[in-house]
Design a protein around this motif. Structure first.
Motif, mmCIF file in Angstrom:
data_model
loop_
_atom_site.group_PDB
_atom_site.id
_atom_site.type_symbol
_atom_site.label_atom_id
_atom_site.label_comp_id
_atom_site.label_asym_id
_atom_site.label_seq_id
_atom_site.Cartn_x
_atom_site.Cartn_y
_atom_site.Cartn_z
ATOM 1 N N THR A 213 0.799 -1.122 -0.104
ATOM 2 C CA THR A 213 0.110 -0.104 0.049
ATOM 3 C C THR A 213 0.786 1.195 0.112
ATOM 4 N N PHE A 214 0.179 2.349 -0.368
ATOM 5 C CA PHE A 214 1.104 3.502 -0.478
ATOM 6 C C PHE A 214 0.947 4.494 0.960
ATOM 7 N N PHE A 215 -0.098 4.561 1.307
ATOM 8 C CA PHE A 215 -0.461 5.170 2.537
ATOM 9 C C PHE A 215 -0.677 4.590 3.946
ATOM 10 N N LYS A 216 -1.814 4.058 4.011
ATOM 11 C CA LYS A 216 -2.180 3.228 5.139
ATOM 12 C C LYS A 216 -1.827 1.883 5.270
ATOM 13 N N PRO A 217 -0.939 1.481 6.293
ATOM 14 C CA PRO A 217 -0.389 0.067 6.381
ATOM 15 C C PRO A 217 -1.764 -0.789 6.480
ATOM 16 N N ARG A 218 -1.493 -1.976 5.710
ATOM 17 C CA ARG A 218 -2.594 -2.896 5.729
ATOM 18 C C ARG A 218 -2.062 -4.188 5.881
ATOM 19 N N TYR A 219 -2.398 -5.154 6.536
ATOM 20 C CA TYR A 219 -1.898 -6.517 6.806
ATOM 21 C C TYR A 219 -3.082 -7.480 6.232
ATOM 22 N N ASN A 220 -2.499 -8.564 5.694
ATOM 23 C CA ASN A 220 -3.456 -9.794 5.309
ATOM 24 C C ASN A 220 -3.369 -10.970 6.440
ATOM 25 N N ILE A 221 -4.606 -11.133 7.143
ATOM 26 C CA ILE A 221 -4.426 -12.278 8.330
ATOM 27 C C ILE A 221 -4.999 -13.526 7.690
ATOM 28 N N ASP A 222 -4.306 -14.562 7.656
ATOM 29 C CA ASP A 222 -5.039 -16.047 7.415
ATOM 30 C C ASP A 222 -5.170 -16.583 8.702
ATOM 31 N N PHE A 223 -6.404 -16.105 9.337
ATOM 32 C CA PHE A 223 -6.807 -16.581 10.828
ATOM 33 C C PHE A 223 -8.238 -16.120 10.899
ATOM 34 N N ASN A 224 -9.199 -17.102 11.007
ATOM 35 C CA ASN A 224 -10.724 -16.855 11.359
ATOM 36 C C ASN A 224 -11.203 -15.502 10.773
ATOM 37 N N GLY A 225 -10.659 -15.467 9.604
ATOM 38 C CA GLY A 225 -11.323 -14.175 8.734
ATOM 39 C C GLY A 225 -10.952 -12.731 9.254
ATOM 40 N N TRP A 226 -10.214 -12.713 10.293
ATOM 41 C CA TRP A 226 -9.723 -11.487 10.680
ATOM 42 C C TRP A 226 -8.914 -10.529 9.787
ATOM 43 N N GLN A 227 -9.270 -9.199 9.942
ATOM 44 C CA GLN A 227 -8.382 -8.219 8.797
ATOM 45 C C GLN A 227 -7.955 -7.136 9.763
ATOM 46 N N ILE A 228 -6.712 -6.544 9.399
ATOM 47 C CA ILE A 228 -6.402 -5.360 10.214
ATOM 48 C C ILE A 228 -5.958 -4.344 9.323
ATOM 49 N N GLU A 229 -6.433 -2.953 9.669
ATOM 50 C CA GLU A 229 -6.252 -1.765 9.184
ATOM 51 C C GLU A 229 -5.444 -0.752 10.092
ATOM 52 N N GLY A 230 -4.671 -0.063 9.609
ATOM 53 C CA GLY A 230 -4.093 0.963 10.346
ATOM 54 C C GLY A 230 -4.015 2.383 9.864
ATOM 55 N N SER A 231 -3.691 3.055 10.769
ATOM 56 C CA SER A 231 -3.763 4.697 10.320
ATOM 57 C C SER A 231 -2.319 5.055 9.764
ATOM 58 N N ILE B 41 -8.346 -4.308 14.465
ATOM 59 C CA ILE B 41 -8.593 -5.943 14.289
ATOM 60 C C ILE B 41 -10.166 -6.047 13.983
ATOM 61 N N LEU B 42 -10.699 -6.308 13.092
ATOM 62 C CA LEU B 42 -11.944 -6.848 12.491
ATOM 63 C C LEU B 42 -12.230 -8.231 12.243
ATOM 64 N N ASP B 43 -13.530 -8.620 12.718
ATOM 65 C CA ASP B 43 -13.677 -10.059 12.260
ATOM 66 C C ASP B 43 -14.319 -9.840 10.622
ATOM 67 N N SER B 44 -14.634 -10.985 10.217
ATOM 68 C CA SER B 44 -14.993 -11.182 8.614
ATOM 69 C C SER B 44 -16.531 -10.104 8.766
ATOM 70 N N ASN B 45 -17.058 -10.139 9.696
ATOM 71 C CA ASN B 45 -18.452 -9.354 9.489
ATOM 72 C C ASN B 45 -18.331 -7.592 9.934
ATOM 73 N N GLY B 46 -16.956 -7.250 10.173
ATOM 74 C CA GLY B 46 -16.613 -6.096 10.479
ATOM 75 C C GLY B 46 -16.800 -5.677 11.958
ATOM 76 N N ARG B 47 -16.983 -6.503 12.613
ATOM 77 C CA ARG B 47 -17.096 -6.447 14.009
ATOM 78 C C ARG B 47 -15.829 -6.154 14.798
ATOM 79 N N ASN B 48 -15.613 -5.447 15.832
ATOM 80 C CA ASN B 48 -14.207 -5.087 16.484
ATOM 81 C C ASN B 48 -13.784 -6.401 17.393
ATOM 82 N N ILE B 49 -12.645 -6.795 17.040
ATOM 83 C CA ILE B 49 -12.014 -7.740 17.725
ATOM 84 C C ILE B 49 -11.070 -6.800 18.763
ATOM 85 N N ALA B 50 -10.155 -6.165 18.394
ATOM 86 C CA ALA B 50 -9.312 -5.170 19.310
ATOM 87 C C ALA B 50 -8.902 -3.865 18.597
ATOM 88 N N GLN B 51 -8.765 -2.953 19.586
ATOM 89 C CA GLN B 51 -8.120 -1.637 18.931
ATOM 90 C C GLN B 51 -6.505 -1.697 19.469
#
Length: 162
Positions: A85-103, A111-121
């Motif tokens: 990515t160019f601006f915001k860091p992004r990671y691909n997680i191969d675990f329970n459908g989780w996804q990570i987005e950063g500022s 960290i969000l689950d596959s339905n967009g619910r918050n796992i952690a901040q």
């Protein structure tokens, strides 16, 4: 559940202490001499419970995540890899459908689950001598897995900045 993730000040290898709200150690992380980062996670009783291992010779950084059972058997549970990515860091997680987005500052992550619910901040605290993060985790049962992904992200950032 809130955890404070703090890198140790004087350490030859990556070493971290993870505290709860009462400043009691919940996890300890010890780095090992290896090609790439290899971080082993111990519980408060010094039992080995997890490991984050950087994969060597990949185009973008990639880390494998392992758990240990009570018999000390190691089991692969997933991986995290940095996306291009160019601006915001992004990671691909191969675990329970989780996804990570950063500022774009790389100080705050969700960290969000596959339905967009918050796992952690995850938020980086500024004005500390070493890397310090606050992990606000929705369910305590996810604490170890969230910690492993934060360790991988911190190790990736450390490698990039050296």
């Amino acid at each position: 559940m809130r955890l404070l993730f703090r890198q140790r000040f004087f350490s030859w290898f990556d070493s971290y202490d993870i505290y709860d709200d009462n400043e009691e150690t919940v996890y300890t992380v010890k780095g090992q001499l290896s090609i790439g980062h290899c971080l082993t996670i111990y519980d408060a009783n010094n039992n080995r419970i997890g490991m984050v291992q950087e994969k060597f010779l990949t185009f973008l950084p990639k880390f494998e995540i392992y758990e240990y059972d009570l018999q000390n058997n190691c089991r692969y549970i997933g991986q995290i890899s940095k996306e291009f990515t160019f601006f915001k860091p992004r990671y691909n997680i191969d675990f329970n459908g989780w996804q990570i987005e950063g500022s774009w500052t790389e100080w705050d992550y969700s960290i969000l689950d596959s339905n967009g619910r918050n796992i952690a901040q995850i938020s980086k605290e500024l004005f500390h001598m070493t890397d310090t993060y606050v992990l606000d985790i929705a369910r305590p049962s996810d604490a170890l897995h969230v910690l492993m992904f934060v360790l991988a992200m911190d190790a990736e950032k450390c490698s990039r900045n050296n």
